[in-house]
Design a protein around this motif. Structure first.
Motif, PDB file in Angstrom:
ATOM      1  N   SER A   1      68.659  19.289   8.577  1.00 60.03           N
ATOM      2  CA  SER A   1      69.464  18.950   7.390  1.00 60.03           C
ATOM      3  C   SER A   1      68.571  18.458   6.258  1.00 60.03           C
ATOM      4  CB  SER A   1      70.499  17.872   7.727  1.00 60.03           C
ATOM      5  OG  SER A   1      71.458  18.364   8.605  1.00 60.03           O
TER       6      SER A   1
ATOM      7  N   VAL B   1      75.235  21.247   3.648  1.00 60.56           N
ATOM      8  CA  VAL B   1      75.493  19.888   4.147  1.00 60.56           C
ATOM      9  C   VAL B   1      76.449  19.187   3.190  1.00 60.56           C
ATOM     10  CG1 VAL B   1      73.215  19.738   5.243  1.00 60.56           C
ATOM     11  CG2 VAL B   1      73.529  18.827   2.941  1.00 60.56           C
TER      12      VAL B   1
ATOM     13  N   THR C   1      75.404  13.331   3.596  1.00 59.83           N
ATOM     14  CA  THR C   1      74.082  13.583   4.171  1.00 59.83           C
ATOM     15  C   THR C   1      73.008  13.422   3.102  1.00 59.83           C
ATOM     16  OG1 THR C   1      75.005  15.083   5.819  1.00 59.83           O
ATOM     17  CG2 THR C   1      72.649  15.290   5.371  1.00 59.83           C
TER      18      THR C   1
END
Length: 192
Positions: A22, A52, A56
């Motif tokens: 990520s 994402v 995040t």
């Protein structure tokens, strides 16, 4: 103050692979979006490209300057790492030539970051030193190898060459930049 944009989890703990993916996706997406839309591009464009959520992004980069700094550092690292890779694949002068072109493409692509980096924001104060600390050794290795074969002069301060390269870049005319790099290389070879 530690750089929280690249800081690993507490000692003894490793970043989970999904978190690393990520984070890498965010940095890659942000670099691409910054290049096309500038550093003030909407966060949703970056998160959508990375696949994402906004949470995040903000968990890793609470401030936009954190994200900009992390992107810049990642790109600097990639460009600096290209020097030894090129040296392993090519003759010294050709490795130097290819890296000079790589460096100028890096600088040209970062024109959108220029305003942020020179904004006076204290979040960016460490970046010029980071730039020097990564690029001077990379270029020094290439110059030393080319000088050892007699291809270039031995009296070229690497930081001076980086400054000269930065000043000849025209992001709108890559052919001009290419010609100027070749002219600089001719100067490096003069009296070699």
């Amino acid at each position: 103050m530690p750089d929280r944009t690249t800081q690993e989890p507490a000692a003894g703990r490793r970043m989970r692979p999904d978190v690393r993916r990520s984070l890498d996706a965010l940095l890659t997406a942000a670099a691409e979006v910054f290049e096309t839309d500038g550093v003030d591009a909407p966060v949703r464009r970056i998160t959508a490209k990375a696949g994402v959520g906004a949470g995040t992004l903000y968990r890793h980069f609470p401030q936009r300057s954190d994200l900009i700094t992390a992107v810049f550092r990642k790109e600097v690292d990639a460009c600096a790492a290209a020097a030894p890779a090129l040296a392993a694949e090519h003759e010294p002068l050709e490795a130097l030539r290819r890296w000079l072109h790589r460096f100028t493409r890096f600088i040209a692509a970062k024109q959108g970051l220029k305003a942020a980096l020179h904004s006076g924001d204290s979040a960016y104060e460490s970046l010029p030193g980071y730039f020097r600390d990564r690029f001077v050794p990379a270029l020094t290795g290439l110059l030393d190898a080319a000088a050892a074969t007699g291809d270039v002069r031995t009296d070229i301060p690497p930081y001076d060459l980086l400054q000269a390269l930065s000043s000849i870049i025209d992001p709108d005319d890559p052919e001009y930049t290419h010609r100027m790099i070749e002219l600089i290389l001719d100067g490096l070879r003069y009296r070699a």
